[in-house]
Design a protein around this motif. Sequence first.
Motif, PDB file in Angstrom:
ATOM      1  N   LEU A   4     -26.492 -11.786   4.307  1.00 32.88           N
ATOM      2  CA  LEU A   4     -25.916 -13.048   4.782  1.00 32.88           C
ATOM      3  C   LEU A   4     -27.039 -14.054   4.918  1.00 32.88           C
ATOM      4  N   ILE A   5     -26.809 -15.239   4.389  1.00 32.20           N
ATOM      5  CA  ILE A   5     -27.785 -16.313   4.531  1.00 32.20           C
ATOM      6  C   ILE A   5     -27.074 -17.504   5.146  1.00 32.20           C
ATOM      7  N   LEU A   6     -27.491 -17.875   6.346  1.00 33.97           N
ATOM      8  CA  LEU A   6     -26.977 -19.058   7.029  1.00 33.97           C
ATOM      9  C   LEU A   6     -27.842 -20.246   6.648  1.00 33.97           C
ATOM     10  N   VAL A   7     -27.215 -21.343   6.240  1.00 39.49           N
ATOM     11  CA  VAL A   7     -27.962 -22.550   5.883  1.00 39.49           C
ATOM     12  C   VAL A   7     -27.245 -23.739   6.501  1.00 39.49           C
ATOM     13  N   GLY A   8     -28.010 -24.601   7.172  1.00 39.23           N
ATOM     14  CA  GLY A   8     -27.387 -25.781   7.766  1.00 39.23           C
ATOM     15  C   GLY A   8     -28.397 -26.831   8.153  1.00 39.23           C
ATOM     16  N   HIS A   9     -27.876 -27.989   8.502  1.00 39.26           N
ATOM     17  CA  HIS A   9     -28.704 -29.121   8.905  1.00 39.26           C
ATOM     18  C   HIS A   9     -29.305 -28.891  10.292  1.00 39.26           C
ATOM     19  N   GLY A  10     -30.510 -29.411  10.486  1.00 40.11           N
ATOM     20  CA  GLY A  10     -31.171 -29.279  11.779  1.00 40.11           C
ATOM     21  C   GLY A  10     -31.364 -27.815  12.125  1.00 40.11           C
ATOM     22  N   ASN A  11     -31.013 -27.457  13.352  1.00 39.23           N
ATOM     23  CA  ASN A  11     -31.157 -26.074  13.812  1.00 39.23           C
ATOM     24  C   ASN A  11     -29.827 -25.328  13.825  1.00 39.23           C
ATOM     25  N   PHE A  12     -28.879 -25.796  13.031  1.00 41.11           N
ATOM     26  CA  PHE A  12     -27.565 -25.159  12.981  1.00 41.11           C
ATOM     27  C   PHE A  12     -27.683 -23.671  12.654  1.00 41.11           C
ATOM     28  N   VAL A  60     -24.494 -10.960  -1.710  1.00 44.70           N
ATOM     29  CA  VAL A  60     -24.988 -11.956  -0.757  1.00 44.70           C
ATOM     30  C   VAL A  60     -23.881 -12.973  -0.502  1.00 44.70           C
ATOM     31  N   ILE A  61     -23.689 -13.307   0.768  1.00 40.80           N
ATOM     32  CA  ILE A  61     -22.784 -14.386   1.146  1.00 40.80           C
ATOM     33  C   ILE A  61     -23.620 -15.472   1.809  1.00 40.80           C
ATOM     34  N   ILE A  62     -23.535 -16.680   1.268  1.00 42.92           N
ATOM     35  CA  ILE A  62     -24.213 -17.830   1.864  1.00 42.92           C
ATOM     36  C   ILE A  62     -23.183 -18.575   2.704  1.00 42.92           C
ATOM     37  N   LEU A  63     -23.528 -18.862   3.943  1.00 46.28           N
ATOM     38  CA  LEU A  63     -22.653 -19.576   4.870  1.00 46.28           C
ATOM     39  C   LEU A  63     -23.299 -20.919   5.206  1.00 46.28           C
ATOM     40  N   THR A  64     -22.588 -22.021   4.924  1.00 43.59           N
ATOM     41  CA  THR A  64     -23.154 -23.342   5.193  1.00 43.59           C
ATOM     42  C   THR A  64     -22.325 -24.096   6.220  1.00 43.59           C
ATOM     43  N   ASP A  65     -22.953 -25.118   6.788  1.00 44.41           N
ATOM     44  CA  ASP A  65     -22.325 -25.841   7.884  1.00 44.41           C
ATOM     45  C   ASP A  65     -21.181 -26.760   7.466  1.00 44.41           C
ATOM     46  N   LEU A  66     -21.345 -27.557   6.408  1.00 41.48           N
ATOM     47  CA  LEU A  66     -20.275 -28.477   6.046  1.00 41.48           C
ATOM     48  C   LEU A  66     -20.238 -28.764   4.555  1.00 41.48           C
ATOM     49  N   PRO A  67     -19.055 -29.066   4.055  1.00 43.87           N
ATOM     50  CA  PRO A  67     -18.917 -29.354   2.626  1.00 43.87           C
ATOM     51  C   PRO A  67     -19.638 -30.645   2.247  1.00 43.87           C
ATOM     52  N   GLY A  68     -20.275 -30.631   1.094  1.00 43.54           N
ATOM     53  CA  GLY A  68     -20.850 -31.846   0.542  1.00 43.54           C
ATOM     54  C   GLY A  68     -22.306 -32.105   0.862  1.00 43.54           C
ATOM     55  N   GLY A  69     -22.855 -31.462   1.885  1.00 39.02           N
ATOM     56  CA  GLY A  69     -24.241 -31.691   2.256  1.00 39.02           C
ATOM     57  C   GLY A  69     -25.203 -30.923   1.355  1.00 39.02           C
ATOM     58  N   SER A  70     -26.469 -31.139   1.584  1.00 32.61           N
ATOM     59  CA  SER A  70     -27.497 -30.468   0.783  1.00 32.61           C
ATOM     60  C   SER A  70     -27.431 -28.943   0.882  1.00 32.61           C
ATOM     61  N   PRO A  71     -27.234 -28.358   2.077  1.00 35.13           N
ATOM     62  CA  PRO A  71     -27.089 -26.900   2.122  1.00 35.13           C
ATOM     63  C   PRO A  71     -25.908 -26.411   1.290  1.00 35.13           C
ATOM     64  N   PHE A  72     -24.809 -27.139   1.324  1.00 39.42           N
ATOM     65  CA  PHE A  72     -23.642 -26.813   0.515  1.00 39.42           C
ATOM     66  C   PHE A  72     -23.978 -26.863  -0.971  1.00 39.42           C
ATOM     67  N   LYS A  73     -24.644 -27.926  -1.381  1.00 38.59           N
ATOM     68  CA  LYS A  73     -24.998 -28.086  -2.795  1.00 38.59           C
ATOM     69  C   LYS A  73     -25.964 -27.000  -3.258  1.00 38.59           C
ATOM     70  N   ALA A  74     -26.923 -26.657  -2.410  1.00 36.12           N
ATOM     71  CA  ALA A  74     -27.869 -25.577  -2.751  1.00 36.12           C
ATOM     72  C   ALA A  74     -27.131 -24.247  -2.884  1.00 36.12           C
ATOM     73  N   ALA A  75     -26.169 -24.000  -1.988  1.00 35.48           N
ATOM     74  CA  ALA A  75     -25.383 -22.765  -2.051  1.00 35.48           C
ATOM     75  C   ALA A  75     -24.529 -22.742  -3.318  1.00 35.48           C
ATOM     76  N   ALA A  76     -23.929 -23.870  -3.651  1.00 38.77           N
ATOM     77  CA  ALA A  76     -23.110 -23.951  -4.862  1.00 38.77           C
ATOM     78  C   ALA A  76     -23.951 -23.649  -6.100  1.00 38.77           C
ATOM     79  N   THR A  89     -18.302 -22.511   3.106  1.00 35.33           N
ATOM     80  CA  THR A  89     -18.783 -23.685   3.828  1.00 35.33           C
ATOM     81  C   THR A  89     -17.824 -24.043   4.957  1.00 35.33           C
ATOM     82  N   GLY A  90     -18.320 -24.851   5.891  1.00 36.74           N
ATOM     83  CA  GLY A  90     -17.519 -25.237   7.042  1.00 36.74           C
ATOM     84  C   GLY A  90     -17.398 -24.120   8.056  1.00 36.74           C
ATOM     85  N   ILE A  91     -18.402 -23.255   8.112  1.00 39.74           N
ATOM     86  CA  ILE A  91     -18.287 -22.082   8.981  1.00 39.74           C
ATOM     87  C   ILE A  91     -18.369 -22.469  10.453  1.00 39.74           C
TER      88      ILE A  91
END
Length: 131
Positions: A4-12, A60-76, A89-91
């Motif tokens: 599992l890889i968590l990716v998000g903005h700031g310290n999310f 591997v499952i990548i979990l991102t904070d919100l659709p459309g942001g940079s973490p989302f795009k990197a995961a895509a 996304t949107g976890i």
Amino acid sequence: MTGLILVGHGNFASGMHSALRLLNGECEGLVSIDFQEGTSFEDLCEQLNKEIDKFENDKVIILTDLPGGSPFKAAALATFQYDHVKALTGINFPVLMEIALSKDYTEDIDQLIAQSIVNAREALMEIKLEA
């Protein structure tokens, strides 16, 4: 093992990771990547790919904070580069807990993701106190 890889903005990502650790102890195969101000998209992609490569041929499952942001795009992008990678996304915290606690007990990652989405919708509710 499923990574599992968590990716998000700031310290999310690190915040969610910390909360999960507090409630359930350390989760094997869980990595968090914080996308901090000043980090380039290219650096984020490089860091994400480096973490994916550590899992070699494991799912591997990548979990991102919100659709459309940079973490989302990197995961895509990662899902296009790696056949063994899925992204969600949107976890929220209930999704993270369910996936983290169930990932090593299921072979069907698609079913795990689908059920986690259903359960996350059910977990979202308004708190109303009636007198």
